[in-house]
Design a protein around this motif. Structure first.
Motif, mmCIF file in Angstrom:
data_model
loop_
_atom_site.group_PDB
_atom_site.id
_atom_site.type_symbol
_atom_site.label_atom_id
_atom_site.label_comp_id
_atom_site.label_asym_id
_atom_site.label_seq_id
_atom_site.Cartn_x
_atom_site.Cartn_y
_atom_site.Cartn_z
ATOM 1 N N TYR A 81 0.754 -1.311 -0.020
ATOM 2 C CA TYR A 81 0.046 -0.010 0.005
ATOM 3 C C TYR A 81 0.986 1.142 -0.233
ATOM 4 C CZ TYR A 81 -3.212 -3.583 1.816
ATOM 5 O OH TYR A 81 -4.247 -4.743 1.772
ATOM 6 N N LEU A 82 0.458 2.085 -0.762
ATOM 7 C CA LEU A 82 1.256 3.498 -0.770
ATOM 8 C C LEU A 82 0.314 4.493 0.096
ATOM 9 C CD1 LEU A 82 3.356 5.567 -1.825
ATOM 10 C CD2 LEU A 82 1.814 5.805 -3.712
ATOM 11 N N TYR A 83 0.623 5.105 1.046
ATOM 12 C CA TYR A 83 0.176 5.962 2.233
ATOM 13 C C TYR A 83 1.006 7.355 1.859
ATOM 14 C CZ TYR A 83 -1.827 2.193 4.532
ATOM 15 O OH TYR A 83 -3.090 1.308 5.012
ATOM 16 N N ASP A 84 0.192 8.555 2.238
ATOM 17 C CA ASP A 84 0.572 9.787 2.488
ATOM 18 C C ASP A 84 1.095 9.790 3.808
ATOM 19 O OD1 ASP A 84 0.093 12.622 3.465
ATOM 20 O OD2 ASP A 84 -0.438 13.195 1.552
ATOM 21 N N TYR A 85 2.067 10.353 4.046
ATOM 22 C CA TYR A 85 2.766 10.140 5.393
ATOM 23 C C TYR A 85 2.162 11.293 6.404
ATOM 24 C CZ TYR A 85 6.361 10.181 9.087
ATOM 25 O OH TYR A 85 7.017 9.992 10.328
ATOM 26 N N ASN A 86 1.634 12.347 5.840
ATOM 27 C CA ASN A 86 1.233 13.284 6.918
ATOM 28 C C ASN A 86 -0.311 13.082 7.148
ATOM 29 O OD1 ASN A 86 3.787 14.760 7.027
ATOM 30 N ND2 ASN A 86 3.387 15.374 4.937
ATOM 31 N N SER A 87 -1.083 12.621 6.142
ATOM 32 C CA SER A 87 -2.584 12.423 6.386
ATOM 33 C C SER A 87 -2.827 10.880 6.840
ATOM 34 C CB SER A 87 -3.390 12.979 5.239
ATOM 35 O OG SER A 87 -3.153 11.933 4.195
ATOM 36 N N GLU A 89 -3.607 8.826 4.755
ATOM 37 C CA GLU A 89 -4.586 8.651 3.617
ATOM 38 C C GLU A 89 -3.819 7.323 2.886
ATOM 39 O OE1 GLU A 89 -6.738 10.496 -0.418
ATOM 40 O OE2 GLU A 89 -5.675 11.649 0.962
ATOM 41 N N LYS A 90 -4.607 6.312 2.376
ATOM 42 C CA LYS A 90 -4.060 5.290 1.758
ATOM 43 C C LYS A 90 -4.401 6.025 0.102
ATOM 44 C CE LYS A 90 -6.318 1.533 0.104
ATOM 45 N NZ LYS A 90 -6.928 0.235 -0.108
ATOM 46 N N PRO A 115 0.442 14.659 -5.456
ATOM 47 C CA PRO A 115 0.799 16.030 -5.223
ATOM 48 C C PRO A 115 2.151 16.128 -4.218
ATOM 49 C CG PRO A 115 -0.716 15.249 -3.563
ATOM 50 C CD PRO A 115 -0.635 14.358 -4.783
ATOM 51 N N THR A 116 2.996 17.016 -4.238
ATOM 52 C CA THR A 116 4.178 17.229 -3.379
ATOM 53 C C THR A 116 4.021 16.947 -2.109
ATOM 54 O OG1 THR A 116 5.105 18.613 -4.834
ATOM 55 C CG2 THR A 116 5.965 18.634 -2.549
ATOM 56 N N GLY A 117 4.620 15.984 -1.260
ATOM 57 C CA GLY A 117 4.399 15.604 -0.048
ATOM 58 C C GLY A 117 5.402 14.329 0.342
ATOM 59 N N ASP A 118 5.292 13.776 1.587
ATOM 60 C CA ASP A 118 5.861 12.658 1.917
ATOM 61 C C ASP A 118 5.246 11.385 1.994
ATOM 62 O OD1 ASP A 118 8.123 14.485 2.892
ATOM 63 O OD2 ASP A 118 7.183 14.955 4.892
ATOM 64 N N TYR A 119 5.690 10.421 1.569
ATOM 65 C CA TYR A 119 5.072 9.208 1.380
ATOM 66 C C TYR A 119 5.661 8.048 1.816
ATOM 67 C CZ TYR A 119 2.322 11.984 -1.968
ATOM 68 O OH TYR A 119 1.325 12.777 -2.463
ATOM 69 N N TYR A 120 5.189 6.913 2.102
ATOM 70 C CA TYR A 120 5.705 5.605 2.604
ATOM 71 C C TYR A 120 4.936 4.219 1.975
ATOM 72 C CZ TYR A 120 2.456 4.822 6.366
ATOM 73 O OH TYR A 120 1.185 4.832 7.036
#
Length: 147
Positions: A81-87, A89-90, A115-120
């Protein structure tokens, strides 16, 4: 001369005997996808391991992973799964399952124009017959959208 030869044979015998009692790692012989990052930190136990990776590219984030068991499993499943690190959100995921396998890799996936951001990524794998679970959370990656 016979004493030196005898001592050498005894030492060689002790060395071979000690090798028989050395623990064998469950991760020996694992060959990850060529898409995987060079840093191999896996999650799992002595039977099942899994891994997830992600790479930021100009227009997308590419991600995937793999699962490997020490021996053939009756059934194996992996989801990444790819997640938005800050929110939290999957964003999206990729998965695969199979019967009578010891290695499984889902199809690589892309998140287009995020969008520009942090992911994991979070990878989870499980087997049935025998029953084992493994999971892996990647480190945070900063992605900058660059149109």
């Amino acid at each position: 001369m016979k004493t030196k030869c005898g001592i050498g044979i005894v030492l060689a015998g002790l060395l071979l005997t000690s090798l028989a009692f050395m623990p064998v790692s469950a991760n020996e012989g694992i060959i990850p996808s060529e898409n995987a990052l060079s840093e191999q930190v896996m999650g799992g136990d002595d039977f099942l391991s899994c891994y997830g990776y992600l790479k930021g590219e100009q227009y997308w984030i590419r991600f995937g992973g793999w699962a490997q068991s020490y021996s053939i499993a009756g059934r194996m499943h992996i989801a990444v799964y790819l997640y938005d690190y800050n929110s939290g959100e999957k964003m999206t995921h990729t998965a695969n399952s199979g019967q009578g396998v010891d290695y499984l890799e889902p199809q690589e996936n892309l998140e287009l124009h995020p969008p520009t951001g942090d992911y994991y990524v979070y990878a989870e794998a499980w087997t049935v017959a025998p029953s084992h679970d493994a999971d892996y959370t990647s480190s945070k990656m900063r992605y900058v959208y660059n149109p």
